[in-house]
Design an enzyme around this catalytic site. Structure first.
Site, PDB file in Angstrom:
ATOM      1  N   SER A  48       6.198   1.869  13.807  1.00 27.40           N
ATOM      2  CA  SER A  48       4.742   1.717  13.922  1.00 27.40           C
ATOM      3  C   SER A  48       4.220   2.072  15.309  1.00 27.40           C
ATOM      4  O   SER A  48       4.874   1.801  16.322  1.00 27.40           O
ATOM      5  CB  SER A  48       4.386   0.257  13.616  1.00 27.40           C
ATOM      6  N   ARG A  84      -5.507  -0.574   0.580  1.00 22.85           N
ATOM      7  CA  ARG A  84      -5.185  -1.353   1.773  1.00 22.85           C
ATOM      8  C   ARG A  84      -5.448  -2.826   1.496  1.00 22.85           C
ATOM      9  O   ARG A  84      -6.426  -3.187   0.807  1.00 22.85           O
ATOM     10  CB  ARG A  84      -6.092  -0.858   2.909  1.00 22.85           C
ATOM     11  N   TYR A 117       4.819  -8.965  15.944  1.00 28.93           N
ATOM     12  CA  TYR A 117       5.044  -7.872  14.985  1.00 28.93           C
ATOM     13  C   TYR A 117       5.515  -6.606  15.710  1.00 28.93           C
ATOM     14  O   TYR A 117       6.487  -5.969  15.311  1.00 28.93           O
ATOM     15  CB  TYR A 117       3.748  -7.585  14.210  1.00 28.93           C
ATOM     16  N   HIS A 157      -2.691   3.791   8.820  1.00 31.12           N
ATOM     17  CA  HIS A 157      -3.127   4.594   7.678  1.00 31.12           C
ATOM     18  C   HIS A 157      -3.631   3.659   6.583  1.00 31.12           C
ATOM     19  O   HIS A 157      -3.094   2.596   6.347  1.00 31.12           O
ATOM     20  CB  HIS A 157      -2.028   5.537   7.190  1.00 31.12           C
ATOM     21  N   GLN A 216       0.828  -1.218   0.000  1.00 28.56           N
ATOM     22  CA  GLN A 216       0.000   0.000   0.000  1.00 28.56           C
ATOM     23  C   GLN A 216       0.862   1.266   0.000  1.00 28.56           C
ATOM     24  O   GLN A 216       0.743   2.132  -0.879  1.00 28.56           O
ATOM     25  CB  GLN A 216      -0.904   0.036   1.234  1.00 28.56           C
ATOM     26  N   GLU A 229       2.192   0.349  16.703  1.00 28.48           N
ATOM     27  CA  GLU A 229       2.082  -0.937  17.414  1.00 28.48           C
ATOM     28  C   GLU A 229       3.175  -1.072  18.473  1.00 28.48           C
ATOM     29  O   GLU A 229       3.051  -1.876  19.395  1.00 28.48           O
ATOM     30  CB  GLU A 229       2.176  -2.101  16.425  1.00 28.48           C
TER      31      GLU A 229
HETATM   32  P1  NDP Z   1       1.953  -3.911   3.042  1.00 29.82           P
HETATM   33  O1  NDP Z   1       1.764  -5.188   3.770  1.00 29.82           O
HETATM   34  O2  NDP Z   1       0.874  -3.403   2.138  1.00 29.82           O
HETATM   35  O3  NDP Z   1       3.302  -4.008   2.170  1.00 29.82           O
HETATM   36  C1  NDP Z   1       4.426  -4.679   2.648  1.00 29.82           C
HETATM   37  C2  NDP Z   1       5.476  -4.728   1.539  1.00 29.82           C
HETATM   38  O4  NDP Z   1       6.636  -5.428   2.025  1.00 29.82           O
HETATM   39  C3  NDP Z   1       5.022  -5.464   0.266  1.00 29.82           C
HETATM   40  O5  NDP Z   1       5.518  -4.778  -0.852  1.00 29.82           O
HETATM   41  C4  NDP Z   1       5.716  -6.804   0.418  1.00 29.82           C
HETATM   42  O6  NDP Z   1       5.957  -7.449  -0.804  1.00 29.82           O
HETATM   43  C5  NDP Z   1       7.022  -6.369   1.037  1.00 29.82           C
HETATM   44  N1  NDP Z   1       7.769  -7.477   1.645  1.00 29.82           N
HETATM   45  C6  NDP Z   1       7.329  -8.309   2.620  1.00 29.82           C
HETATM   46  N2  NDP Z   1       8.289  -9.205   2.913  1.00 29.82           N
HETATM   47  C7  NDP Z   1       9.346  -8.932   2.123  1.00 29.82           C
HETATM   48  C8  NDP Z   1      10.636  -9.500   1.952  1.00 29.82           C
HETATM   49  N3  NDP Z   1      11.032 -10.575   2.661  1.00 29.82           N
HETATM   50  N4  NDP Z   1      11.476  -8.945   1.051  1.00 29.82           N
HETATM   51  C9  NDP Z   1      11.098  -7.883   0.306  1.00 29.82           C
HETATM   52  N5  NDP Z   1       9.876  -7.307   0.403  1.00 29.82           N
HETATM   53  C10 NDP Z   1       9.022  -7.824   1.305  1.00 29.82           C
HETATM   54  O7  NDP Z   1       2.306  -2.808   4.147  1.00 29.82           O
HETATM   55  P2  NDP Z   1       1.999  -1.232   4.154  1.00 29.82           P
HETATM   56  O8  NDP Z   1       2.282  -0.657   2.830  1.00 29.82           O
HETATM   57  O9  NDP Z   1       0.692  -1.006   4.808  1.00 29.82           O
HETATM   58  O10 NDP Z   1       3.095  -0.736   5.225  1.00 29.82           O
HETATM   59  C11 NDP Z   1       4.410  -0.355   4.805  1.00 29.82           C
HETATM   60  C12 NDP Z   1       5.346  -0.430   6.003  1.00 29.82           C
HETATM   61  O11 NDP Z   1       4.899   0.456   7.020  1.00 29.82           O
HETATM   62  C13 NDP Z   1       5.443  -1.788   6.668  1.00 29.82           C
HETATM   63  O12 NDP Z   1       6.760  -1.926   7.156  1.00 29.82           O
HETATM   64  C14 NDP Z   1       4.471  -1.699   7.829  1.00 29.82           C
HETATM   65  O13 NDP Z   1       4.836  -2.607   8.849  1.00 29.82           O
HETATM   66  C15 NDP Z   1       4.685  -0.257   8.236  1.00 29.82           C
HETATM   67  N6  NDP Z   1       3.567   0.393   8.877  1.00 29.82           N
HETATM   68  C16 NDP Z   1       2.339   0.418   8.271  1.00 29.82           C
HETATM   69  C17 NDP Z   1       1.286   1.101   8.825  1.00 29.82           C
HETATM   70  C18 NDP Z   1      -0.053   1.138   8.193  1.00 29.82           C
HETATM   71  O14 NDP Z   1      -1.024   1.509   8.889  1.00 29.82           O
HETATM   72  N7  NDP Z   1      -0.183   0.816   6.914  1.00 29.82           N
HETATM   73  C19 NDP Z   1       1.484   1.852  10.092  1.00 29.82           C
HETATM   74  C20 NDP Z   1       2.808   1.808  10.629  1.00 29.82           C
HETATM   75  C21 NDP Z   1       3.823   1.097  10.029  1.00 29.82           C
HETATM   76  P3  NDP Z   1       4.851  -8.451  -1.480  1.00 29.82           P
HETATM   77  O15 NDP Z   1       3.921  -7.538  -2.249  1.00 29.82           O
HETATM   78  O16 NDP Z   1       5.693  -9.324  -2.329  1.00 29.82           O
HETATM   79  O17 NDP Z   1       4.148  -9.156  -0.363  1.00 29.82           O
HETATM   80  P1  GDR Z   2      -3.466  -3.193  13.223  1.00 27.13           P
HETATM   81  O1  GDR Z   2      -4.528  -3.205  12.019  1.00 27.13           O
HETATM   82  O2  GDR Z   2      -3.398  -4.491  13.929  1.00 27.13           O
HETATM   83  O3  GDR Z   2      -3.785  -1.967  14.032  1.00 27.13           O
HETATM   84  O4  GDR Z   2      -2.095  -3.013  12.435  1.00 27.13           O
HETATM   85  P2  GDR Z   2      -5.795  -4.142  11.729  1.00 27.13           P
HETATM   86  O5  GDR Z   2      -6.608  -3.383  10.748  1.00 27.13           O
HETATM   87  O6  GDR Z   2      -5.407  -5.537  11.381  1.00 27.13           O
HETATM   88  O7  GDR Z   2      -6.553  -4.195  13.156  1.00 27.13           O
HETATM   89  C1  GDR Z   2      -7.064  -3.027  13.767  1.00 27.13           C
HETATM   90  C2  GDR Z   2      -7.949  -3.417  14.936  1.00 27.13           C
HETATM   91  O8  GDR Z   2      -9.157  -4.007  14.445  1.00 27.13           O
HETATM   92  C3  GDR Z   2      -9.443  -5.146  15.247  1.00 27.13           C
HETATM   93  N1  GDR Z   2     -10.280  -6.084  14.492  1.00 27.13           N
HETATM   94  C4  GDR Z   2      -9.910  -6.734  13.372  1.00 27.13           C
HETATM   95  N2  GDR Z   2      -8.779  -6.674  12.650  1.00 27.13           N
HETATM   96  C5  GDR Z   2      -8.707  -7.444  11.528  1.00 27.13           C
HETATM   97  N3  GDR Z   2      -7.604  -7.386  10.778  1.00 27.13           N
HETATM   98  N4  GDR Z   2      -9.731  -8.273  11.137  1.00 27.13           N
HETATM   99  C6  GDR Z   2     -10.887  -8.365  11.858  1.00 27.13           C
HETATM  100  O9  GDR Z   2     -11.789  -9.100  11.503  1.00 27.13           O
HETATM  101  C7  GDR Z   2     -10.985  -7.550  13.019  1.00 27.13           C
HETATM  102  N5  GDR Z   2     -11.968  -7.356  13.934  1.00 27.13           N
HETATM  103  C8  GDR Z   2     -11.532  -6.471  14.823  1.00 27.13           C
HETATM  104  C9  GDR Z   2      -8.079  -5.707  15.613  1.00 27.13           C
HETATM  105  O10 GDR Z   2      -8.185  -6.595  16.723  1.00 27.13           O
HETATM  106  C10 GDR Z   2      -7.337  -4.422  15.915  1.00 27.13           C
HETATM  107  O11 GDR Z   2      -7.595  -4.021  17.231  1.00 27.13           O
HETATM  108  C11 GDR Z   2      -1.961  -2.135  11.314  1.00 27.13           C
HETATM  109  C12 GDR Z   2      -0.915  -2.729  10.369  1.00 27.13           C
HETATM  110  O12 GDR Z   2      -0.911  -1.953   9.183  1.00 27.13           O
HETATM  111  C13 GDR Z   2       0.462  -2.693  10.988  1.00 27.13           C
HETATM  112  O13 GDR Z   2       1.418  -3.086  10.000  1.00 27.13           O
HETATM  113  C14 GDR Z   2       0.744  -1.264  11.437  1.00 27.13           C
HETATM  114  O14 GDR Z   2       2.022  -1.200  12.032  1.00 27.13           O
HETATM  115  C15 GDR Z   2      -0.324  -0.809  12.411  1.00 27.13           C
HETATM  116  O15 GDR Z   2      -1.578  -0.857  11.755  1.00 27.13           O
HETATM  117  C16 GDR Z   2      -0.093   0.630  12.876  1.00 27.13           C
END
Ligand code: NDP
Ligand code: GDR
Length: 333
Positions: free
Chosen positions: A124, A183, A148, A178, A13, A126
């Site tokens: 994060s 997503r 994680y 975000h 994403q 988290e």
């Molecule tokens: P996504 O899960 O959408 O994307 C993760 C990316 O990492 C994908 O491109 C995936 O590739 C790649 N990847 C996973 N494993 C490997 C590996 N072994 N080698 C190379 N690439 C790899 O995550 P987001 O875009 O949502 O998040 C981006 C980053 O920000 C992550 O580190 C996440 O933990 C962190 N983060 C995200 C938040 C959020 O709310 N979205 C909040 C805070 C932190 P592939 O497509 O092949 O699976």
């Molecule tokens: P999070 O995101 O764990 O905060 O991590 P997620 O959307 O998975 O969960 C948010 C909250 O929703 C509750 N929940 C559920 N969650 C999922 N996935 N599926 C369900 O059915 C469901 N029902 C309730 C969860 O328990 C949780 O409390 C995301 C990821 O993007 C991380 O990589 C990133 O670091 C953090 O946000 C900030």
């Protein structure tokens, strides 16, 4: 000469939004992609001819060094991770290897290939887990609640350590949740907005969720990638919280999403033990005033608008699936 940036996790994403943003700033954009048996470039399909993809994996140090040499990147954004919290309990060692040790592999590659590279680590909220303070800011102690979260704490501290040990321009962005229409379907916002569209269009009757009481500070991914870039434009590396400062429960998310489609959520939402977590993060809300002062960053999109945007986008996606006869009844849970 155009600046060069390397993004790990470009197929995710954030990677897709960041790549778009850097292209709009005139960058040459390189993306690290891992080998998969089927192509998963759907999020970057529209810009694929404008970015250079390099094969590599966060588990393979040699490939990271090659990617740095090949791209000659001046800025590296480390977004790659096993990012789904729930999966981190079933794959704790793998999560640690990619999400924690992967950061060391990349930082050490930078140290050897070009220590002048500016590095961004995707930390994060988290990491705050069982929160010690409300709202959470850069100085709030960490108390992660999942493998994680623990891995991200390691990634954060190794980034700080390489900054202090070797003088690297290494920055950690502590981003709160975000979301966007891009997503992954397993995360709760997109799971709900996609389900709303399927229910509205008659494909499903129920969506099965876990804990409806947990609260998150949800922002828009498009806003958050701008903050990543701003962090690397500063003279000095530092750590920044990026958040909206608003917190909402999963139930509120459900209410907004269903009501936007004219549906009563109580008729369609069922709770299911499978989606409960062994340890939960109950409340997250960030204080991003430092990012406001230093970076001039403010979020543009707020909760209700974000969820409505995602419902509208999913209505279109599901409608097109129906029209093209591509209805996947086994969508992600
Ligand atoms: P996504 O899960 O959408 O994307 C993760 C990316 O990492 C994908 O491109 C995936 O590739 C790649 N990847 C996973 N494993 C490997 C590996 N072994 N080698 C190379 N690439 C790899 O995550 P987001 O875009 O949502 O998040 C981006 C980053 O920000 C992550 O580190 C996440 O933990 C962190 N983060 C995200 C938040 C959020 O709310 N979205 C909040 C805070 C932190 P592939 O497509 O092949 O699976
Ligand atoms: P999070 O995101 O764990 O905060 O991590 P997620 O959307 O998975 O969960 C948010 C909250 O929703 C509750 N929940 C559920 N969650 C999922 N996935 N599926 C369900 O059915 C469901 N029902 C309730 C969860 O328990 C949780 O409390 C995301 C990821 O993007 C991380 O990589 C990133 O670091 C953090 O946000 C900030």
């Amino acid at each position: 000469m155009a600046k060069r940036a390397l993004i790990t996790g470009i197929t995710g994403q954030d990677g897709s939004y960041l790549a778009e943003f850097l292209l709009s700033q005139g960058y040459d954009v390189y993306g690290l992609v891992r080998r998969t048996s089927t192509i998963n470039f759907s999020r970057i399909h529209h810009i694929q001819d404008r970015v250079t993809l390099i094969s590599g994996d966060m588990l393979d140090q040699t490939s990271l060094m090659s990617a740095l040499e090949q791209s000659e990147a001046e800025e590296v954004y480390n977004l790659a991770a096993q990012s789904f919290v729930q999966t981190s309990w079933s794959q704790p060692v793998f999560t640690g290897d990619v999400t924690a040790l992967g950061v060391t592999r990349l930082l050490d590659a930078i140290r050897k290939v070009n220590p002048r590279i500016r590095f961004y680590q995707a930390s994060s909220s988290e990491m705050f887990g069982k929160v010690r303070e409300v709202p959470q800011r850069e100085t709030t102690p960490f108390y992660p609640r999942s493998p994680y979260g623990v891995a991200k704490v390691y990634g954060h501290w190794i980034t700080v350590n390489y900054r202090e040990s070797y003088g690297l321009h290494a920055t950690s962005g502590i981003l709160f949740n975000h979301e966007s229409p891009r997503r992954g379907l397993e995360f709760v916002t997109r799971k709900v907005t996609h389900a709303v569209a399927r229910i509205k269009l008659g494909l499903d009757e129920y969506v099965y969720l876990g804990n409806l009481d947990s609260r998150r500070d949800w922002g828009f991914a498009g806003d958050y990638v701008r903050a990543m870039w701003l962090m690397l434009q500063q003279d000095e590396p530092d750590d920044y919280v990026i958040s909206t400062g608003e917190t909402h429960s999963v139930q509120e998310l459900v209410e907004v999403a269903f009501s936007h489609a004219g549906l009563d959520w109580q008729a369609h939402v069922r709770q299911d033990e499978r989606f409960m977590r062994p340890a939960e993060v109950d409340l997250l809300v960030g204080d991003s005033s430092k990012a406001g002062h230093v970076l001039g960053w403010e979020p543009q999109v707020h909760f209700r608008e974000l969820i409505q945007m995602m419902v509208d986008a999913d209505m279109q996606v599901v409608q097109e699936m129906i029209e093209q006869g591509r209805i996947d009844v086994n969508h992600a849970g």
